[in-house]
Every structure is written in structure tokens, then in C-alpha cells.
Design a protein around this motif. Structure first.
Motif, mmCIF file in Angstrom:
data_model
loop_
_atom_site.group_PDB
_atom_site.id
_atom_site.type_symbol
_atom_site.label_atom_id
_atom_site.label_comp_id
_atom_site.label_asym_id
_atom_site.label_seq_id
_atom_site.Cartn_x
_atom_site.Cartn_y
_atom_site.Cartn_z
ATOM 1 N N THR A 24 0.845 -1.196 0.000
ATOM 2 C CA THR A 24 0.000 0.000 0.000
ATOM 3 C C THR A 24 0.876 1.240 0.000
ATOM 4 O O THR A 24 1.924 1.280 0.635
ATOM 5 N N GLY A 27 -3.045 6.211 1.925
ATOM 6 C CA GLY A 27 -4.097 7.063 1.394
ATOM 7 C C GLY A 27 -4.966 6.355 0.378
ATOM 8 O O GLY A 27 -4.791 5.185 0.068
ATOM 9 N N ARG A 28 -5.936 7.099 -0.124
ATOM 10 C CA ARG A 28 -6.879 6.557 -1.101
ATOM 11 C C ARG A 28 -7.004 7.524 -2.264
ATOM 12 O O ARG A 28 -6.717 8.707 -2.149
ATOM 13 N N ASP A 29 -7.458 6.986 -3.402
ATOM 14 C CA ASP A 29 -7.631 7.852 -4.559
ATOM 15 C C ASP A 29 -8.983 8.555 -4.494
ATOM 16 O O ASP A 29 -9.714 8.448 -3.505
ATOM 17 N N ALA A 30 -9.341 9.286 -5.531
ATOM 18 C CA ALA A 30 -10.579 10.075 -5.544
ATOM 19 C C ALA A 30 -11.828 9.197 -5.436
ATOM 20 O O ALA A 30 -12.852 9.642 -4.923
ATOM 21 N N ARG A 31 -11.771 7.970 -5.885
ATOM 22 C CA ARG A 31 -12.916 7.057 -5.822
ATOM 23 C C ARG A 31 -12.988 6.297 -4.494
ATOM 24 O O ARG A 31 -13.909 5.539 -4.267
ATOM 25 N N HIS A 33 -10.565 4.111 -3.483
ATOM 26 C CA HIS A 33 -9.823 2.860 -3.573
ATOM 27 C C HIS A 33 -8.444 3.026 -2.935
ATOM 28 O O HIS A 33 -7.816 4.061 -3.063
ATOM 29 N N ARG A 35 -4.649 2.764 -2.708
ATOM 30 C CA ARG A 35 -3.589 2.764 -3.722
ATOM 31 C C ARG A 35 -2.553 1.714 -3.361
ATOM 32 O O ARG A 35 -2.009 1.718 -2.258
ATOM 33 N N THR A 36 -2.291 0.798 -4.293
ATOM 34 C CA THR A 36 -1.298 -0.255 -4.077
ATOM 35 C C THR A 36 -0.368 -0.360 -5.277
ATOM 36 O O THR A 36 -0.675 0.108 -6.366
#
Length: 61
Positions: A24, A27-31, A33, A35-36
């Protein structure tokens, strides 16, 4: 003292057969999900196996 047990023949000795992992990035993306990034073992190139080395018996150095 723990004894080291060598891996079974055919299993990559560097990654012990766990050739690919998902890491990983935080953090996460705009949707939403996670991030990996996928990382592969450089020794076996993500297969988890290694060619069996056959030492020549009776060969002289």
C-alpha cells in the motif's frame, strides 16, 4: 537454538515461494480505492519457483 531448515527444492530461496506482494502506498484515490503497487521477487521474477541446481557428482575441481 532454532535450526535453519532449507526450502524444498523448486521453491525460490529468496522469497520462499511468496513471489508477488501488494504494497500500500498510503491514502486513497478520488474514488476511495486503496492505492497499491505490486512488487515481484527479483530472483524468480514473480514465479515463486527456482530452477533446481544439479551438482555434478564425481566432477573434479
Amino acid at each position: 537454538m532454532a535450526q535453519h531448515i532449507p526450502p524444498a527444492p523448486g521453491i525460490c530461496p529468496v522469497c520462499d515461494g511468496f513471489a508477488s506482494v501488494a504494497v500500500t502506498l498510503g491514502g486513497r484515490d478520488a474514488r476511495g480505492h486503496l492505492r497499491t503497487v505490486t512488487a515481484h521477487c527479483p530472483a524468480c521474477r514473480g514465479t515463486g519457483t527456482a530452477p533446481v541446481r544439479r551438482d555434478r557428482e564425481g566432477a573434479r575441481a
